[in-house]
Design an enzyme around this catalytic site. Structure first.
Site, short mmCIF file in Angstrom:
data_model
loop_
_atom_site.label_atom_id
_atom_site.label_comp_id
_atom_site.label_asym_id
_atom_site.label_seq_id
_atom_site.Cartn_x
_atom_site.Cartn_y
_atom_site.Cartn_z
N LYS A 1 22.16 -23.65 -10.13
CA LYS A 1 21.19 -22.56 -10.01
C LYS A 1 19.85 -23.09 -9.47
O LYS A 1 19.24 -22.51 -8.58
CB LYS A 1 20.98 -21.93 -11.40
N GLU B 1 9.30 -9.38 -23.88
CA GLU B 1 9.34 -8.74 -22.55
C GLU B 1 9.85 -7.31 -22.68
O GLU B 1 10.65 -7.01 -23.56
CB GLU B 1 10.23 -9.57 -21.60
N LEU C 1 11.02 -5.64 -19.72
CA LEU C 1 11.43 -5.47 -18.32
C LEU C 1 12.75 -4.74 -18.24
O LEU C 1 13.70 -5.08 -18.95
CB LEU C 1 11.60 -6.84 -17.67
N ASN D 1 13.54 -1.18 -28.28
CA ASN D 1 14.89 -1.05 -27.71
C ASN D 1 15.78 -0.17 -28.58
O ASN D 1 16.54 0.65 -28.08
CB ASN D 1 15.53 -2.43 -27.52
N PHE E 1 14.69 8.90 -21.08
CA PHE E 1 15.82 8.44 -21.90
C PHE E 1 16.54 9.58 -22.62
O PHE E 1 17.01 9.45 -23.74
CB PHE E 1 15.38 7.33 -22.86
N CYS F 1 20.87 -5.88 -23.04
CA CYS F 1 19.79 -5.74 -24.03
C CYS F 1 20.10 -4.73 -25.13
O CYS F 1 20.17 -5.10 -26.30
CB CYS F 1 18.51 -5.35 -23.33
N LYS G 1 23.12 -5.51 -27.51
CA LYS G 1 22.86 -6.75 -28.26
C LYS G 1 21.71 -6.55 -29.26
O LYS G 1 21.81 -6.94 -30.42
CB LYS G 1 22.51 -7.85 -27.25
N LYS H 1 24.02 -0.07 -14.72
CA LYS H 1 23.12 0.96 -14.21
C LYS H 1 22.82 0.63 -12.75
O LYS H 1 23.16 -0.47 -12.29
CB LYS H 1 21.84 1.03 -15.06
N ARG I 1 27.29 -6.73 -17.69
CA ARG I 1 27.42 -6.99 -19.13
C ARG I 1 27.41 -5.68 -19.92
O ARG I 1 26.56 -4.83 -19.72
CB ARG I 1 26.29 -7.91 -19.59
C1 UGA Z 1 16.10 -2.21 -21.52
C2 UGA Z 1 14.72 -1.60 -21.82
O1 UGA Z 1 14.59 -0.34 -21.14
C3 UGA Z 1 13.60 -2.53 -21.41
O2 UGA Z 1 12.34 -1.99 -21.80
C4 UGA Z 1 13.81 -3.88 -22.12
O3 UGA Z 1 12.81 -4.83 -21.76
C5 UGA Z 1 15.16 -4.44 -21.74
O4 UGA Z 1 16.19 -3.51 -22.14
C6 UGA Z 1 15.33 -5.77 -22.45
O5 UGA Z 1 15.37 -5.79 -23.67
O6 UGA Z 1 15.31 -6.81 -21.78
P1 UGA Z 1 17.62 -2.43 -19.32
O7 UGA Z 1 18.69 -2.91 -20.24
O8 UGA Z 1 17.36 -3.17 -18.08
O9 UGA Z 1 16.21 -2.35 -20.10
O10 UGA Z 1 18.02 -0.96 -18.87
P2 UGA Z 1 17.60 0.54 -19.18
O11 UGA Z 1 17.03 1.15 -17.98
O12 UGA Z 1 16.83 0.66 -20.43
O13 UGA Z 1 19.06 1.20 -19.39
C7 UGA Z 1 19.94 0.72 -20.39
C8 UGA Z 1 21.20 1.57 -20.42
O14 UGA Z 1 20.92 2.88 -20.90
C9 UGA Z 1 21.89 1.76 -19.06
O15 UGA Z 1 23.28 1.61 -19.22
C10 UGA Z 1 21.55 3.18 -18.68
O16 UGA Z 1 22.52 3.76 -17.86
C11 UGA Z 1 21.51 3.83 -20.06
N1 UGA Z 1 20.67 5.06 -20.11
C12 UGA Z 1 19.33 4.97 -19.91
C13 UGA Z 1 21.27 6.29 -20.40
O17 UGA Z 1 22.49 6.37 -20.60
N2 UGA Z 1 20.48 7.40 -20.48
C14 UGA Z 1 19.14 7.35 -20.29
O18 UGA Z 1 18.49 8.40 -20.40
C15 UGA Z 1 18.55 6.11 -20.00
#
Ligand code: UGA
Length: 431
Positions: free
Chosen positions: A40, A152, A154, A209, A250, A261, A264, A321, A328
């Site tokens: 990497k 974080e 993110l 989260n 959400f 995230c 887990k 997404k 994962r």
């Molecule tokens: C999530 C959090 O949103 C971040 O703030 C956090 O920093 C991150 O985890 C982490 O802990 O590192 P992420 O996992 O990248 O971010 O993705 P999200 O956009 O939150 O979506 C997570 C899942 O929820 C996806 O599978 C998405 O499709 C699903 N989702 C999201 C829904 O089914 N409905 C919604 O309304 C929103």
């Protein structure tokens, strides 16, 4: 934007570490990125980015003067006084977070602490971890290392924007001066900076989260009830969202949340509560609802097709997404396994994740484009709402499919348009 001029180290150049390091460089810091994965690091030195994240490759390239990559921990501790830890904390078999990579870094510290260092924890670690590390440092009489928790927030796919335009920055520290130095790195960002104790900062991350995941499981259950009573969850969510106490974010019903995230962290928080004697009932339900939701499409397919043996099902989207290559805990993987378990033949296409899927999943026929994927299929299931699926060539798709059935796992498509093109359409929580 104010420019800072620290030399900052980042240990663990996974998704969070690379985004953090690159954005800190963008803010004007010199950044040394360290990972034990030599391949990497060699790729990064040559400008190759190991993950797909919009804008990241360009940002690494434009900051190449300020970024160096190494496999040697000693490089970091010789040159940097602020050192971010961004190593993986994957779940163990019990659902607890595996902290072995964090402790590997900690065990290397005594030999490198000639100078004063601030360790900044970016990895998501269970509440209490920071205080344990602080206690261990004082047991070692290691007064030259301060510890700061800086979780974080993110999102994959929009991580650079989230880093550079955060809703808030959380800094948990015991020593106010150490907290101030870390806060100074974010000063140009025009975001509220919350200074807390270490356990409070750790809990803000988990609670955030877990709350977002709860919102998703909640709306998914509302969607399931909507199906029973003939209501439309997309309009229900919209109507709820006008209430500022609820908010519009959400509340998109679908076939469950995935990623590295939410699954887990929700499990780890539940486990953490359990380990300290508290049964977190709500999170148990959030997890269970999500697991069932990932399989919900199977019943819908059976309703339309009968037994799935020898049926061909085409999945559009594999990533958990859009705008990421990450598979994962993706709903696609659970769904595909369930379908194959029922004897179906599964084909899939994803605009980005195919090379990663080729390494991670077995038994699915991976296709190069939408048309080859839908060819000969009895149903199309939209799994990930990639932009390029918004305007599918419906005529061509219908001509290629064996049976014109579309199950929209993200309520992303326009039902009227699809029905007008002669398909049977079913979403999640709407007729
Ligand atoms: C999530 C959090 O949103 C971040 O703030 C956090 O920093 C991150 O985890 C982490 O802990 O590192 P992420 O996992 O990248 O971010 O993705 P999200 O956009 O939150 O979506 C997570 C899942 O929820 C996806 O599978 C998405 O499709 C699903 N989702 C999201 C829904 O089914 N409905 C919604 O309304 C929103």
């Amino acid at each position: 934007m104010t420019k800072n001029t620290e030399t900052v180290g980042v240990i663990g150049i996974g998704y969070v570490g690379l985004v953090t390091g690159t954005c800190l460089a963008e803010l004007g810091n010199q950044v040394i990125c360290m990972d034990i994965d030599a391949e990497k690091i060699a790729d990064l030195k040559d400008g190759r980015i190991p993950i797909y994240e919009p804008g990241l490759e360009e940002l690494v390239a434009s900051n190449k003067e300020r970024m160096t990559f190494t496999t040697a921990l000693s490089d970091i501790f010789e040159k940097c006084t602020i050192v971010f830890i961004a190593v993986d904390t994957p779940p163990t078999f019990t659902g607890d977070a595996d902290l072995s990579r964090v402790f590997q870094v900690m065990s290397a510290l005594p030999g490198v602490s000639r100078e004063h260092h601030i360790l900044v924890m970016k990895s998501t670690v269970p509440v209490g971890t920071g205080n344990k590390i602080v206690a261990e440092l004082s047991r070692q009489e290691n007064t030259r290392i301060d510890y700061v928790s800086n979780p974080e927030f993110l999102r994959e796919g929009s991580a650079i924007g989230d880093f550079l335009h955060p809703d808030r920055v959380v800094i948990g520290s015991r020593d106010p001066e150490a907290g101030e130095r870390v806060a100074a790195l974010y000063q140009g960002l025009n975001a509220p900076i919350l200074k807390t104790t270490i356990p409070t900062a750790e809990m803000i991350k988990y609670a955030s989260n877990a709350f977002l995941a709860t919102k998703i499981s909640f709306i998914n259950e509302i969607a399931n009830v909507c199906e029973e009573v003939g209501a439309d969850v997309t309009l229900v969510a919209d109507g709820m969202g006008y209430d500022e106490r609820i908010g519009k974010h959400f509340l998109q019903a679908g076939i469950g949340f995935g990623g590295s995230c939410f699954p887990k962290d929700v499990t780890a928080l539940k486990q953490l509560a359990g380990n300290s004697g508290y049964h977190f009932q709500l999170l148990t339900a959030v997890i269970e609802v999500n697991e069932l939701q990932k399989r919900r499409v199977v019943n819908k397919l059976q309703k339309h097709l009968g037994a799935l043996t020898d049926k061909t099902i085409c999945l559009l989207g594999l990533a958990f997404k859009p705008n990421t290559s990450d598979l994962r805990e993706a709903s696609s993987i659970v769904l595909a396994s369930r379908l194959m378990g029922d004897g179906a033949f599964v084909k899939a296409y994803d605009p980005v994740a195919i090379p990663w899927a080729a390494k991670a999943v077995r038994g699915i026929l991976l296709c190069d484009d939408v048309i080859s994927c839908v060819e000969g299929s009895d149903a199309l299931v939209l799994v990930t709402e990639w932009d390029e699926f918004a305007d599918l060539p419906l005529e061509e798709i219908k001509a290629k499919m064996k049976n014109p059935l579309i199950i929209d796992g993200r309520n992303f498509l326009d039902p009227e348009k699809i029905r007008a093109a002669g398909f049977t359409y079913e979403g999640i929580g709407r007729a």
